[in-house]
Design an enzyme around this catalytic site. Structure first.
Site, PDB file in Angstrom:
ATOM      1  N   PRO A  96     -15.361  -0.321 -12.301  1.00  8.25           N
ATOM      2  CA  PRO A  96     -16.265   0.111 -13.433  1.00  8.25           C
ATOM      3  C   PRO A  96     -16.880  -1.593 -13.424  1.00  8.25           C
ATOM      4  O   PRO A  96     -15.946  -2.223 -13.682  1.00  8.25           O
ATOM      5  CB  PRO A  96     -15.944   0.624 -13.876  1.00  8.25           C
ATOM      6  CG  PRO A  96     -14.502   0.997 -13.715  1.00  8.25           C
ATOM      7  CD  PRO A  96     -13.941   0.699 -12.864  1.00  8.25           C
TER       8      PRO A  96
ATOM      9  N   TYR B 237       0.616  -1.452   0.094  1.00 10.30           N
ATOM     10  CA  TYR B 237      -0.034   0.052   0.019  1.00 10.30           C
ATOM     11  C   TYR B 237       1.124   1.332  -0.204  1.00 10.30           C
ATOM     12  O   TYR B 237       0.830   1.620   1.130  1.00 10.30           O
ATOM     13  CB  TYR B 237      -0.917   0.233   1.210  1.00 10.30           C
ATOM     14  CG  TYR B 237      -1.541  -0.859   1.047  1.00 10.30           C
ATOM     15  CD1 TYR B 237      -2.832  -1.465   0.375  1.00 10.30           C
ATOM     16  CD2 TYR B 237      -2.618  -1.037   2.461  1.00 10.30           C
ATOM     17  CE1 TYR B 237      -3.136  -2.390   0.606  1.00 10.30           C
ATOM     18  CE2 TYR B 237      -3.780  -1.954   2.563  1.00 10.30           C
ATOM     19  CZ  TYR B 237      -4.306  -2.802   1.055  1.00 10.30           C
ATOM     20  OH  TYR B 237      -5.117  -3.984   1.388  1.00 10.30           O
TER      21      TYR B 237
END
Length: 315
Positions: free
Chosen positions: A234, A72
């Site tokens: 998406p 991260y």
């Protein structure tokens, strides 16, 4: 930062604050059922003080279960965690392996599924967090599910991966193990190593793993869903678009996202949440979702929402 339990009641953290979402169990410890997923902190890479402030606010709000990974923000997030948490906070930090940073690549990370790569990532997490032992390490698989898919030499049998991680546990570098992005067969194969948690994509609108949730409930394994409101990709369904969720939010004066999180906590007692954000106000809203009461009629309406599948689309 500490990884050792500090005396507290089940309902309060080591600092005496009521646990966010009430008490849950993970790795033999009592933790807040509403935890914090630290991935979004990488968005604050240019503002370290704000990133530290978000984590300090989480502690103030009764969060004592945080999920992270060395990849991260290419180590930035683990560095912030090391700086933000104090021994007296009693925060349980859970990390994961299976990928590594790739700042110059198409995505900011690449898969690292091979046994030697898993060992290297464990060592990287230890160094960044400045720990001698990681309290919980999740093996993030990549053969199915959203995100990067393993191919070629990154297709590694789970038994080979668990072998190196249990060896690291025997060496004292890992205390407990968990698994992520697994199917029922892989979960059953992992049971002999004693996984303490499973992290899979799961939400009100994506409940294909119901069977595994029940296995975890029977085996006293924490169910820690990522994408708890549906996928951020998406083309994938989102809980906050559902009419039943919107109706419940209006009725309770809550945000749709809070309804989606509250449903998860009501759905099974072994559910722990790790919603992520880089914004303190959003963090407060996520924690408040842990206090939402859903009556039987609302739960029935939410339970009736059909589960959906879909494939993420990438540009």
């Amino acid at each position: 930062m500490t990884t050792s339990p500090t005396p507290s009641s089940d309902h309060t953290t080591a600092t005496g604050v009521p646990r966010a979402g009430g008490p849950g169990r993970l790795a033999g410890r009592t933790v807040s059922r509403v935890g914090y997923g630290a991935m979004q902190l990488e968005r604050l890479n240019g503002d370290r003080a704000s990133a530290v402030a978000v984590l300090r606010r989480a502690v103030e709000l009764g969060v004592d279960h945080v999920d992270t990974a060395q990849f991260y923000g290419d180590g930035f997030v683990n560095g912030v965690i090391r700086e933000a948490f104090r021994p007296e906070d009693g925060v349980l930090v859970v990390t994961k392996v299976g990928a590594t940073s790739d700042p110059g690549g198409r995505f900011p990370l690449r898969l690292a599924q091979r046994p030697e790569e898993l060992r290297a990532e464990v060592e990287a997490n230890l160094a960044a967090l400045r720990l001698e032992q990681l309290p919980v390490v999740n093996l993030r698989r990549a053969e199915t599910g959203p995100g990067l898919r393993a191919e070629g030499e990154q297709l590694v049998d789970i038994d080979d991966q668990l072998a190196v991680l249990t060896a690291l546990r025997d060496e004292g570098k890992i205390d407990k193990l968990g698994v992520s992005n697994v199917g029922p067969d892989e979960l059953r194969r992992a049971l002999p190593v004693g996984p303490v948690c499973v992290q899979n994509s799961y939400s009100l609108v994506s409940r294909g793993d119901e069977e595994m949730l029940r296995i975890c409930l029977d085996e006293n394994i924490a169910w820690v869903p990522y994408f708890p409101l549906g996928s951020a990709f998406p083309g994938m369904p989102k809980a906050t678009d559902e009419p039943a969720v919107l109706a419940a939010a209006e009725s309770l004066g809550a945000a749709p996202s809070q309804i989606g999180l509250a449903w998860l906590l009501h759905h099974a007692p072994n559910v722990l949440l790790i919603p992520g954000t880089a914004d303190a106000a959003h963090l407060e809203a996520n924690v408040a979702a842990g206090a939402l009461a859903l009556d039987d009629a609302t739960l029935a309406a939410l339970d009736a929402v059909p589960t959906r599948s879909g494939e993420p689309t990438f540009e």
